[in-house]
Design a protein around this motif. Structure first.
Motif, PDB file in Angstrom:
ATOM      1  N   LEU A 271       0.819  -1.207   0.000  1.00  0.00           N
ATOM      2  CA  LEU A 271       0.000   0.000   0.000  1.00  0.00           C
ATOM      3  C   LEU A 271       0.857   1.264   0.000  1.00  0.00           C
ATOM      4  O   LEU A 271       0.441   2.296  -0.532  1.00  0.00           O
ATOM      5  CB  LEU A 271      -0.950   0.006   1.205  1.00  0.00           C
ATOM      6  CG  LEU A 271      -2.148  -0.944   1.096  1.00  0.00           C
ATOM      7  CD1 LEU A 271      -2.903  -0.996   2.431  1.00  0.00           C
ATOM      8  CD2 LEU A 271      -3.093  -0.536  -0.025  1.00  0.00           C
ATOM      9  N   VAL A 272       2.055   1.196   0.586  1.00  0.00           N
ATOM     10  CA  VAL A 272       2.964   2.347   0.496  1.00  0.00           C
ATOM     11  C   VAL A 272       3.270   2.660  -0.963  1.00  0.00           C
ATOM     12  O   VAL A 272       3.277   3.822  -1.386  1.00  0.00           O
ATOM     13  CB  VAL A 272       4.271   2.082   1.279  1.00  0.00           C
ATOM     14  CG1 VAL A 272       5.312   3.169   0.996  1.00  0.00           C
ATOM     15  CG2 VAL A 272       3.998   2.008   2.778  1.00  0.00           C
ATOM     16  N   TYR A 273       3.513   1.615  -1.777  1.00  0.00           N
ATOM     17  CA  TYR A 273       3.770   1.840  -3.205  1.00  0.00           C
ATOM     18  C   TYR A 273       2.543   2.432  -3.892  1.00  0.00           C
ATOM     19  O   TYR A 273       2.619   3.438  -4.591  1.00  0.00           O
ATOM     20  CB  TYR A 273       4.110   0.522  -3.913  1.00  0.00           C
ATOM     21  CG  TYR A 273       5.312  -0.223  -3.420  1.00  0.00           C
ATOM     22  CD1 TYR A 273       6.391   0.418  -2.828  1.00  0.00           C
ATOM     23  CD2 TYR A 273       5.392  -1.609  -3.573  1.00  0.00           C
ATOM     24  CE1 TYR A 273       7.507  -0.281  -2.389  1.00  0.00           C
ATOM     25  CE2 TYR A 273       6.497  -2.319  -3.144  1.00  0.00           C
ATOM     26  CZ  TYR A 273       7.551  -1.659  -2.551  1.00  0.00           C
ATOM     27  OH  TYR A 273       8.650  -2.363  -2.131  1.00  0.00           O
ATOM     28  N   TRP A 274       1.410   1.761  -3.720  1.00  0.00           N
ATOM     29  CA  TRP A 274       0.208   2.144  -4.463  1.00  0.00           C
ATOM     30  C   TRP A 274      -0.364   3.479  -4.011  1.00  0.00           C
ATOM     31  O   TRP A 274      -1.033   4.167  -4.782  1.00  0.00           O
ATOM     32  CB  TRP A 274      -0.837   1.031  -4.363  1.00  0.00           C
ATOM     33  CG  TRP A 274      -0.375  -0.246  -5.008  1.00  0.00           C
ATOM     34  CD1 TRP A 274       0.305  -0.375  -6.183  1.00  0.00           C
ATOM     35  CD2 TRP A 274      -0.545  -1.566  -4.511  1.00  0.00           C
ATOM     36  NE1 TRP A 274       0.562  -1.710  -6.441  1.00  0.00           N
ATOM     37  CE2 TRP A 274       0.051  -2.460  -5.431  1.00  0.00           C
ATOM     38  CE3 TRP A 274      -1.156  -2.097  -3.381  1.00  0.00           C
ATOM     39  CZ2 TRP A 274       0.055  -3.846  -5.254  1.00  0.00           C
ATOM     40  CZ3 TRP A 274      -1.147  -3.475  -3.192  1.00  0.00           C
ATOM     41  CH2 TRP A 274      -0.546  -4.329  -4.121  1.00  0.00           C
ATOM     42  N   ARG A 275      -0.127   3.838  -2.751  1.00  0.00           N
ATOM     43  CA  ARG A 275      -0.566   5.154  -2.268  1.00  0.00           C
ATOM     44  C   ARG A 275       0.477   6.231  -2.529  1.00  0.00           C
ATOM     45  O   ARG A 275       0.333   7.360  -2.093  1.00  0.00           O
ATOM     46  CB  ARG A 275      -0.897   5.066  -0.776  1.00  0.00           C
ATOM     47  CG  ARG A 275      -2.172   4.292  -0.501  1.00  0.00           C
ATOM     48  CD  ARG A 275      -2.374   4.042   0.986  1.00  0.00           C
ATOM     49  NE  ARG A 275      -3.673   3.425   1.251  1.00  0.00           N
ATOM     50  CZ  ARG A 275      -3.994   2.834   2.399  1.00  0.00           C
ATOM     51  NH1 ARG A 275      -3.108   2.801   3.407  1.00  0.00           N
ATOM     52  NH2 ARG A 275      -5.184   2.284   2.562  1.00  0.00           N
ATOM     53  N   TYR A 276       1.532   5.852  -3.213  1.00  0.00           N
ATOM     54  CA  TYR A 276       2.590   6.759  -3.651  1.00  0.00           C
ATOM     55  C   TYR A 276       3.302   7.416  -2.477  1.00  0.00           C
ATOM     56  O   TYR A 276       3.492   8.625  -2.411  1.00  0.00           O
ATOM     57  CB  TYR A 276       2.048   7.809  -4.628  1.00  0.00           C
ATOM     58  CG  TYR A 276       3.124   8.376  -5.534  1.00  0.00           C
ATOM     59  CD1 TYR A 276       3.999   7.537  -6.211  1.00  0.00           C
ATOM     60  CD2 TYR A 276       3.279   9.744  -5.704  1.00  0.00           C
ATOM     61  CE1 TYR A 276       4.989   8.041  -7.032  1.00  0.00           C
ATOM     62  CE2 TYR A 276       4.265  10.266  -6.525  1.00  0.00           C
ATOM     63  CZ  TYR A 276       5.118   9.405  -7.182  1.00  0.00           C
ATOM     64  OH  TYR A 276       6.115   9.908  -7.999  1.00  0.00           O
ATOM     65  N   GLY A 277       3.707   6.550  -1.519  1.00  0.00           N
ATOM     66  CA  GLY A 277       4.537   7.021  -0.432  1.00  0.00           C
ATOM     67  C   GLY A 277       6.002   6.954  -0.813  1.00  0.00           C
ATOM     68  O   GLY A 277       6.368   6.750  -1.974  1.00  0.00           O
ATOM     69  N   ASP A 278       6.874   7.128   0.166  1.00  0.00           N
ATOM     70  CA  ASP A 278       8.317   7.006  -0.032  1.00  0.00           C
ATOM     71  C   ASP A 278       8.778   5.647   0.455  1.00  0.00           C
ATOM     72  O   ASP A 278       8.213   5.084   1.407  1.00  0.00           O
ATOM     73  CB  ASP A 278       9.051   8.093   0.761  1.00  0.00           C
ATOM     74  CG  ASP A 278       9.239   9.372  -0.041  1.00  0.00           C
ATOM     75  OD1 ASP A 278       8.588   9.524  -1.101  1.00  0.00           O
ATOM     76  OD2 ASP A 278      10.031  10.229   0.401  1.00  0.00           O
ATOM     77  N   TYR A 279       9.820   5.138  -0.173  1.00  0.00           N
ATOM     78  CA  TYR A 279      10.403   3.874   0.287  1.00  0.00           C
ATOM     79  C   TYR A 279      11.864   3.814  -0.113  1.00  0.00           C
ATOM     80  O   TYR A 279      12.277   4.327  -1.150  1.00  0.00           O
ATOM     81  CB  TYR A 279       9.634   2.667  -0.264  1.00  0.00           C
ATOM     82  CG  TYR A 279       9.462   2.650  -1.774  1.00  0.00           C
ATOM     83  CD1 TYR A 279      10.345   1.945  -2.588  1.00  0.00           C
ATOM     84  CD2 TYR A 279       8.405   3.329  -2.368  1.00  0.00           C
ATOM     85  CE1 TYR A 279      10.179   1.936  -3.963  1.00  0.00           C
ATOM     86  CE2 TYR A 279       8.233   3.321  -3.741  1.00  0.00           C
ATOM     87  CZ  TYR A 279       9.120   2.619  -4.531  1.00  0.00           C
ATOM     88  OH  TYR A 279       8.964   2.625  -5.904  1.00  0.00           O
ATOM     89  N   VAL A 280      12.640   3.207   0.755  1.00  0.00           N
ATOM     90  CA  VAL A 280      14.059   2.952   0.525  1.00  0.00           C
ATOM     91  C   VAL A 280      14.204   1.542  -0.024  1.00  0.00           C
ATOM     92  O   VAL A 280      13.530   0.616   0.443  1.00  0.00           O
ATOM     93  CB  VAL A 280      14.846   3.089   1.856  1.00  0.00           C
ATOM     94  CG1 VAL A 280      16.228   2.477   1.740  1.00  0.00           C
ATOM     95  CG2 VAL A 280      14.942   4.543   2.261  1.00  0.00           C
ATOM     96  N   GLY A 281      15.084   1.368  -1.008  1.00  0.00           N
ATOM     97  CA  GLY A 281      15.372   0.040  -1.532  1.00  0.00           C
ATOM     98  C   GLY A 281      16.848  -0.283  -1.379  1.00  0.00           C
ATOM     99  O   GLY A 281      17.705   0.502  -1.812  1.00  0.00           O
ATOM    100  N   VAL A 282      17.165  -1.405  -0.738  1.00  0.00           N
ATOM    101  CA  VAL A 282      18.558  -1.852  -0.639  1.00  0.00           C
ATOM    102  C   VAL A 282      18.660  -3.262  -1.212  1.00  0.00           C
ATOM    103  O   VAL A 282      17.716  -4.043  -1.149  1.00  0.00           O
ATOM    104  CB  VAL A 282      19.093  -1.816   0.815  1.00  0.00           C
ATOM    105  CG1 VAL A 282      19.053  -0.407   1.381  1.00  0.00           C
ATOM    106  CG2 VAL A 282      18.341  -2.774   1.706  1.00  0.00           C
ATOM    107  N   GLY A 283      19.825  -3.559  -1.770  1.00  0.00           N
ATOM    108  CA  GLY A 283      20.046  -4.852  -2.404  1.00  0.00           C
ATOM    109  C   GLY A 283      20.092  -4.697  -3.916  1.00  0.00           C
ATOM    110  O   GLY A 283      19.675  -3.673  -4.468  1.00  0.00           O
TER     111      GLY A 283
END
Length: 398
Positions: A271-283
């Motif tokens: 839901l963070v993605y679909w609600r257009y929030g922020d997210y950190v990606g590692v790897g």
């Protein structure tokens, strides 16, 4: 899909826009036992993985990302892949301990780990739970052995059901994935299989139609005319409609086009993605969306595991590319993501991102044609709209 006639990029009113969607952490584990013939994810088969080295690299990457996102409060962590259930429990624990140290979290932090239901991996479930994982997402994909073999899976149907029962006894929340519209699968076959899946007391499904992606084994076979028995577009639409009907009747409506849940069991990380929030990606190959000083950035990391590992050891980030997202492109991303959700998107938020409201004539026409509806300031795709969502989005974005 640019949106024309937008306001200039630096608008103070959008500086905290990401808060509308929340903040999450995605951790990508790139390794698998075998590469499935339909899979176009960033996954690699490796006989030897030095997990102590990976633990050190993850720690450094998390330190760098936390320094770049001060004041954030984590709402979710998601281990994806690849096959994260090939991670040693010590690796999962190191990531979770580091995240707890580096960011404050909400009291009910959701921590999801993707798993394959082989007997070896299911034996690690309890150790993952002790490390802090509280939601398991199982890659079941099919519930009969012939189709599992055709999909290149490493487990059989009995293992899948047994692993699911083990997981249900350990984790508070368990989801699993199924693929439909498979080779030579009839609509009645799928109805029976979905009924069996529902009998397993699941509270969340990710249900995907088999898609043939370029660069995969299935993609090459399809290009040579050697992938037989795939459904045509009309039958594919029937599979989708049957899926919605059966899950809705069972109390697991679609809260997103391919995801079904009992109320309260939705995947908060997605839901963070679909609600257009922020997210950190590692790897390796992980992506991020990060807002700094009112400007949102798209972040990409090195896809090749050895390149990401070396870069993370060198500078702590493993980043390949970072690019500012123009406001008009933010609006487009918000539109694409938000209309996937049953709750739709906030029209006022979209207007702030884009610099103008949706064209009222286009919205009204799409409403009259049965593709959209408005409710409490939100714009929502109807069942007919979700079936033709790409066309609806193109029309709104003109």
């Amino acid at each position: 899909m640019p949106l024309p006639d937008r306001a200039p990029p630096a608008r103070p009113e959008t500086s905290e826009d990401w808060r509308s969607g929340g903040f999450g952490l995605y951790v990508h584990w790139p390794f698998c036992k075998a590469k499935c013939p339909y899979c176009d994810f960033n996954s690699h088969v490796s006989a030897q993985v030095d997990q102590s080295r990976w633990r050190r690299a993850f720690r450094r990457a998390l330190e760098v990302e936390a320094a770049a996102t001060p004041g954030r409060r984590l709402e979710s962590i998601f281990f994806g892949g690849g096959t994260p259930s090939l991670m040693e429990p010590e690796t999962v624990a190191l990531v979770l301990d580091s995240a707890r140290e580096l960011w404050p979290q909400v009291p009910d932090l959701e921590v999801t780990l993707e798993a394959n239901p082989t007997s070896v991996e299911s034996g690690r479930f309890r150790a993952y739970a002790e490390a802090g994982v509280n939601r398991l997402s199982m890659g079941v994909q099919a519930l009969n052995d012939a189709d599992l073999k055709a999909l290149g899976r490493q487990h059989d149907a009995a293992e899948a059901r047994a692993a699911f029962e083990v997981a249900r006894g350990i984790f508070p929340r368990v989801s699993f994935d199924l693929i439909y519209a498979r080779q030579r699968q009839s609509l009645e076959d799928w109805r029976k299989e979905l009924a069996l899946a529902l009998s397993m007391a699941v509270d969340h499904f990710s249900l995907y139609q088999l898609t043939i992606e370029a660069g995969t084994v299935f993609g090459r076979l399809h290009g040579l005319g050697k992938l037989k028995g795939l459904p045509g577009p009309d039958l594919g639409a029937d599979f989708y409609d049957a899926t919605q009907e059966i899950c809705e009747a069972a109390g697991l409506p679609a809260y997103e086009i391919s995801n079904h849940a009992r109320p309260g069991a939705e995947c908060r990380h997605n839901l963070v993605y679909w609600r257009y929030g922020d997210y950190v990606g590692v790897g390796p190959g992980a992506h991020g969306r990060i807002t700094r000083d009112g400007r949102r950035f798209a972040v990409e990391t090195h896809r090749a595991p050895e390149l990401w590992l070396a870069a993370a050891e060198r500078d702590g980030a493993g980043r390949l590319h970072e690019e500012e997202i123009a406001p008009e492109d933010q609006a487009t991303e918000h539109l694409i993501m938000g209309l996937r959700l049953a709750e739709g998107l906030d029209m006022a938020r979209h207007a702030r991102l884009s610099g103008r409201a949706f064209d009222p004539g286009r919205v009204l026409r799409l409403e009259e044609e049965g593709f959209l509806r408005r409710e409490g300031g939100r714009l929502i795709a109807t069942a007919a709209g979700r079936r033709t969502l790409d066309a609806v989005i193109l029309e709104l974005a003109r």
